[in-house]
Design a protein around this motif. Structure first.
Motif, PDB file in Angstrom:
ATOM      1  N   ALA B  15      -4.054   0.449   0.189  1.00 32.80           N
ATOM      2  CA  ALA B  15      -4.754  -0.090   1.352  1.00 32.80           C
ATOM      3  C   ALA B  15      -4.621   0.860   2.534  1.00 32.80           C
ATOM      4  N   GLY B  16      -5.554   0.746   3.477  1.00 31.93           N
ATOM      5  CA  GLY B  16      -5.429   1.494   4.724  1.00 31.93           C
ATOM      6  C   GLY B  16      -4.118   1.127   5.404  1.00 31.93           C
ATOM      7  N   LYS B  17      -3.463   2.103   6.006  1.00 28.57           N
ATOM      8  CA  LYS B  17      -2.162   1.825   6.614  1.00 28.57           C
ATOM      9  C   LYS B  17      -2.304   0.860   7.789  1.00 28.57           C
ATOM     10  N   PRO B  18      -1.509  -0.215   7.816  1.00 29.82           N
ATOM     11  CA  PRO B  18      -1.600  -1.158   8.924  1.00 29.82           C
ATOM     12  C   PRO B  18      -0.918  -0.607  10.177  1.00 29.82           C
ATOM     13  N   ILE B  19      -1.368  -1.099  11.303  1.00 29.00           N
ATOM     14  CA  ILE B  19      -0.811  -0.662  12.586  1.00 29.00           C
ATOM     15  C   ILE B  19       0.710  -0.824  12.612  1.00 29.00           C
ATOM     16  N   GLU B  20       1.193  -1.971  12.085  1.00 27.91           N
ATOM     17  CA  GLU B  20       2.633  -2.253  12.094  1.00 27.91           C
ATOM     18  C   GLU B  20       3.425  -1.111  11.465  1.00 27.91           C
ATOM     19  N   LEU B  21       2.867  -0.520  10.402  1.00 26.91           N
ATOM     20  CA  LEU B  21       3.583   0.518   9.678  1.00 26.91           C
ATOM     21  C   LEU B  21       3.671   1.798  10.499  1.00 26.91           C
ATOM     22  N   VAL B  22       2.615   2.107  11.230  1.00 28.55           N
ATOM     23  CA  VAL B  22       2.629   3.329  12.045  1.00 28.55           C
ATOM     24  C   VAL B  22       3.620   3.173  13.195  1.00 28.55           C
ATOM     25  N   VAL B  23       3.688   1.942  13.715  1.00 33.12           N
ATOM     26  CA  VAL B  23       4.684   1.660  14.750  1.00 33.12           C
ATOM     27  C   VAL B  23       6.084   1.882  14.183  1.00 33.12           C
ATOM     28  N   ARG B  24       6.329   1.328  12.999  1.00 29.34           N
ATOM     29  CA  ARG B  24       7.640   1.423  12.369  1.00 29.34           C
ATOM     30  C   ARG B  24       7.980   2.857  11.987  1.00 29.34           C
ATOM     31  N   ASP B  25       7.021   3.557  11.342  1.00 23.97           N
ATOM     32  CA  ASP B  25       7.340   4.855  10.750  1.00 23.97           C
ATOM     33  C   ASP B  25       7.247   6.027  11.727  1.00 23.97           C
ATOM     34  N   TYR B  26       6.353   5.924  12.734  1.00 25.36           N
ATOM     35  CA  TYR B  26       6.163   7.084  13.600  1.00 25.36           C
ATOM     36  C   TYR B  26       6.510   6.804  15.062  1.00 25.36           C
ATOM     37  N   VAL B  28       5.025   5.237  17.264  1.00 22.76           N
ATOM     38  CA  VAL B  28       3.922   5.233  18.221  1.00 22.76           C
ATOM     39  C   VAL B  28       3.812   3.822  18.812  1.00 22.76           C
ATOM     40  N   ASP B  29       3.496   3.755  20.096  1.00 17.79           N
ATOM     41  CA  ASP B  29       3.334   2.469  20.754  1.00 17.79           C
ATOM     42  C   ASP B  29       2.114   1.739  20.195  1.00 17.79           C
TER      43      ASP B  29
END
Lengths: 373, 373
Positions: B15-26, B28-29
């Motif tokens: 699946a397309g990466k969810p926003i929550e994951l980018v917050v967690r992994d990178y 980013v705000d």
């Protein structure tokens, strides 16, 4: 057009009749309808969950977090397992689907109680599995053991407590049986109503972490549809050893839970107080049904759930009782389809139950009159 | 534990990466993240739908109307078919699942374009079907015809317009091909992005009622996840002849759509004005992407959807571009997994796209620098 021949043996699940249908078919006013057919929580959803969903309703255009990170973390904490031990389904019945399709193919065997949750058999037939049932309607472990020894099984289903009858085996007896089951046999412990059973009697309580540690071939199923009052949101879960969970992931479609359903479940876990209050009220009201049955001389099955099964003798046909109740706006479940002259009623709120007793008395009186004509 | 051997060949959808994951992994705000990876409608959900859901959030404890009467009536009216011609799925991909499982078993064959919606193959492998793909990435009917004639197929998939590439066949060409297909072959016309295609070019428009009348072996798929802005609610549908729909019902699990999802879809159909406005904005913004690509000398596929596929030459690796964008909070889809050095970007809102162009320029500059070191 020709289709897969397995479909020839498939059955369709008959859901409890929705309120909308009774309005349409019998012209009963929506406000006069009492639906006690699907074991929904009559106390509604936790106000905290309702508030959360209303605040999130703007987010519907976004796909859900398909990793379900937050919900799995919350469930992991609640049950002392890791997120890798958890899979989320669209209701626990989707988890049943994953398990059946993962384990079974044509010629597989599934062992279950004679009268239990209908979806086991439905998913089994879709996979082409042979369905083996015990002789007794209620769970009888001696019969399970005997049939397992003589015929074997790829999957064993234990519904604890059992839907649609309400009885529940003791954990110690279940564990003693599981100790005799081969590790290649998948055992599915359906705990859809476990919150009710463990509240009423701690001997019925199955702890998922303990279960899968002792029996790595077992998977525990739970749901948010009953005690957690989210029947409309379709969220259930399976807890098992990571190797089994990982295999199931191959069958899980992406985004199998909606954004708002995920949020509702996460919020519902936080409001345990609401859940416990609902369960306490449930058993208070249950005693009124037991009293009612005793007074009218009806047999009932002692229930560890949020419903009660009342059996009729030859004076009444459960299908007629259910139909007459329906025409008066009370939706309950007739168990004729299970080969039983019995009805299953969800334990409603105090007001709902008072009305059920009144209308049920009228219906029984009516049916008696017809008999006497 | 041993499982069904079909699972050995199963793939998992990414699946397309969810926003929550980018917050967690990178780190980013959340407010700085732009998700243009899953073709969601960037204009949010219709305010009328949002309001409706907020007002219904108290109803979550009740199971949905499993007959889905109201939604099927509304869809029937919209498409000039009867409710019996319609089945509702948890996203149209659940309808794909029903169709594949209904038609295929081991040794069945499914024919599709080389690069198309990944779930066709995933469900096909679960059923044990053999997957046959055309040589070209984009839909090429001459190749479909040739392969169908030489190898046959139980199911043919046509994704019109095609995800993840964006191209779309003309209806007349599709009909000419379908006229040559045997009536025992099930043809699935996936119209997930049809609202966009028919807005841009009426020659692309497939009318479901006309389709299934002319070709009773065809089933049309639609979804509320794209133009109708309900990606998070998981509602799709299939339209076909009643005999096919009836067969699919054997595989539909009860309550496969949540109460709030049903209500959202019913309400979304009523706000057609919102949908048309979103689509018009989509194509206005699309021209900016086309201009951007032309200016930088990148090839792109002319798109009839709400996303655009941009191809890179050997100067850039799409996986690196996607990763660098991700680290800066912009989530798009890398198509390396499909064997393409390309990215797929959902057409966002004006502000989102302006930022994408800026950050993409930075990323490309960065990657060029590394190359030159």
């Amino acid at each position: 057009m020709k289709f897969n021949k397995l479909l020839d043996n498939c059955k369709i699940y008959e859901a409890g009749k929705p309120i909308e249908l009774v309005v349409r078919d019998y012209g009963v006013d929506t406000k006069d309808i009492i639906k006690l057919a699907s074991n929904e929580n009559p106390y509604g959803t936790s106000p905290k969950v309702v508030e959360k969903i209303a605040s999130l309703s703007k987010n519907m255009f976004m796909y859900p977090d398909d990793s379900m990170y937050e919900l799995k973390e919350a469930l992991g904490k609640k049950f002392s397992v890791t997120s890798d031990n958890i899979i989320i389904g669209s209701g626990s019945d989707q988890v049943i689907d994953f398990l059946v399709k993962a384990k079974c193919s044509e010629n597989s065997k599934m062992l279950m109680s004679r009268t239990t949750f209908a979806m086991y058999e439905i998913y089994g037939r879709q996979a082409g599995a042979q369905i083996i049932k015990t002789k007794d309607d209620e769970h009888n472990l001696a019969q399970f053991e005997e049939m397992y020894e003589s015929q074997g099984a790829d999957i064993i289903f234990l519904c604890l407590p059992n839907n649609p009858l309400g009885e529940c085996l003791d954990r110690d007896d279940v564990y003693a049986f599981l100790a005799k089951v081969d590790k290649e046999t998948l055992v599915i412990i359906d705990g859809a109503y476990q919150e009710y059973a463990s509240f009423k009697d701690s001997k019925k309580r199955i702890d998922p972490a303990d279960l899968i540690e002792k029996f790595p071939n077992a998977v525990y199923l739970g749901t948010f549809s009953k005690a957690y009052a989210l029947g409309g949101m379709r969220v259930g879960y399976g807890i098992g050893q990571t190797s089994i969970i990982k295999t199931m992931y191959k069958l899980r479609p992406p985004f199998n839970i909606s954004t708002l359903s995920l949020a509702a479940a996460i919020e519902a876990i936080k409001d345990e107080e609401f859940v416990q209050k609902c369960i306490a009220l449930n058993f208070e009201e249950m005693t009124r049904y037991e009293e009612y049955a005793k007074q009218r001389g009806f047999e009932y099955i002692e229930s560890y759930t949020n419903f009660i099964t009342i059996k009729f003798d030859s004076n009444y046909l459960s299908s007629e009782v259910a139909q007459k109740l329906l025409e008066r706006g009370i939706i309950i479940r007739d168990l004729t389809g299970y080969g039983l002259n019995a009805i299953r009623i969800t334990i409603g709120s105090k007001e709902q139950n008072t009305r059920v007793f009144k209308v049920l008395d009228e219906v029984l009186e009516d049916l008696k009159k017809v008999e006497n004509l």
